[in-house]
Design a protein around this motif. Sequence first.
Motif, mmCIF file in Angstrom:
data_model
loop_
_atom_site.group_PDB
_atom_site.id
_atom_site.type_symbol
_atom_site.label_atom_id
_atom_site.label_comp_id
_atom_site.label_asym_id
_atom_site.label_seq_id
_atom_site.Cartn_x
_atom_site.Cartn_y
_atom_site.Cartn_z
ATOM 1 N N ASP A 158 -10.209 2.935 -5.645
ATOM 2 C CA ASP A 158 -10.120 2.065 -6.817
ATOM 3 C C ASP A 158 -11.189 0.978 -6.798
ATOM 4 O O ASP A 158 -11.624 0.504 -7.850
ATOM 5 C CB ASP A 158 -8.740 1.395 -6.881
ATOM 6 C CG ASP A 158 -7.636 2.362 -7.267
ATOM 7 O OD1 ASP A 158 -7.945 3.486 -7.713
ATOM 8 O OD2 ASP A 158 -6.453 2.003 -7.099
ATOM 9 N N LEU A 192 0.827 -1.205 0.000
ATOM 10 C CA LEU A 192 0.000 0.000 0.000
ATOM 11 C C LEU A 192 0.865 1.260 0.000
ATOM 12 O O LEU A 192 0.526 2.266 -0.640
ATOM 13 C CB LEU A 192 -0.942 -0.020 1.207
ATOM 14 C CG LEU A 192 -2.078 -1.046 1.123
ATOM 15 C CD1 LEU A 192 -2.733 -1.233 2.482
ATOM 16 C CD2 LEU A 192 -3.119 -0.612 0.091
ATOM 17 N N ARG A 205 -6.498 2.716 -2.600
ATOM 18 C CA ARG A 205 -6.997 1.362 -2.847
ATOM 19 C C ARG A 205 -8.512 1.313 -2.663
ATOM 20 O O ARG A 205 -9.223 0.681 -3.455
ATOM 21 C CB ARG A 205 -6.299 0.377 -1.903
ATOM 22 C CG ARG A 205 -6.718 -1.074 -2.042
ATOM 23 C CD ARG A 205 -6.438 -1.654 -3.421
ATOM 24 N NE ARG A 205 -5.058 -1.503 -3.848
ATOM 25 C CZ ARG A 205 -4.052 -2.306 -3.473
ATOM 26 N NH1 ARG A 205 -4.281 -3.301 -2.639
ATOM 27 N NH2 ARG A 205 -2.839 -2.099 -3.932
#
Length: 312
Positions: free
Chosen positions: A305, A115, A302
């Motif tokens: 997304d 990440l 993330r």
Amino acid sequence: MRLGVLDVGSNTVHLLAVDAHRGARPLPAHSHKTELRLAELLDADGAIGPEGVERLVATIAEALVAAEDKGCEAVLSFATSAVREASNADHVLARVKEETDVDLHVLTGDEEARLTFLAARRWFGWSAGKLLVLDIGGGSLEIAYGIDEEPDAVVSLPLGAGRLTAGWLPGDPPDPQDVRALRRHVRAQIARTVGEFTRFGEPDHVVATSKTFRQLARITGAARSAEGLYVQRGLTRKSLGEWVPKLTTMTAARRAELPGVSEGRAPQLLAGVLVAEAVMELFGVDELEICPWALREGVILRRLDQLPTTEV
């Protein structure tokens, strides 16, 4: 949408509220931070003691109030190495859930590295080529390498500045023999991993995240944080090496007087510089650039997304 990210780290519990939508950079709207230094609150059995658990629960509750006050539609909550490696982690997570209704997602070391790498890739873009990303936290050191958004190699080592300070450097200033023993330990741990990365070739760009690297860059002459995110900040191995012997002889109080070094982080700075110097030397890094984005931004990116288009 306004998102909150609640990061239960080894040094701090940090709520970051951001205005974010797909295709745009997350814009910080509010920051609520409390220093707990969980990595230093582990007992002889590796457990977070009752006082530490109570303080953690209370701090998370305060952060949730701040998130509500700032209009966060959702709060992404995660914990890193201090909780992950506590021998009573299940008990701690259960108490947090019972008292605050927060399900803390405990990231693995590899997840942290991936990440953080995603955040660095999005910040620097594709033109940066092959990235080597270094991150020194309170409990662990993460290293990631790759050319895409998913790294080709990652490693997480128990070499965080808080953990090492508590376990290896009891004196203030520390005993020179303790410093030398820690230096040997750090270099042996990192050296075992170098081959996993060098087989992919030389990186095009080396970047570092985390408070430790930012502080080290600042004391070696980088711009102040007040000058903004978009000012380029770097760190060279040469300038870092010049500071190692100086930091070795300083007390924590003296380190806190250095530019960019907070009183709470000052005790950990020596362990941090030993790790930074070792990883730069063993990976053959002469110079690196500081990345303003790190794990929290990676978590946000993330999440964005993964959201359906209608939600963003």
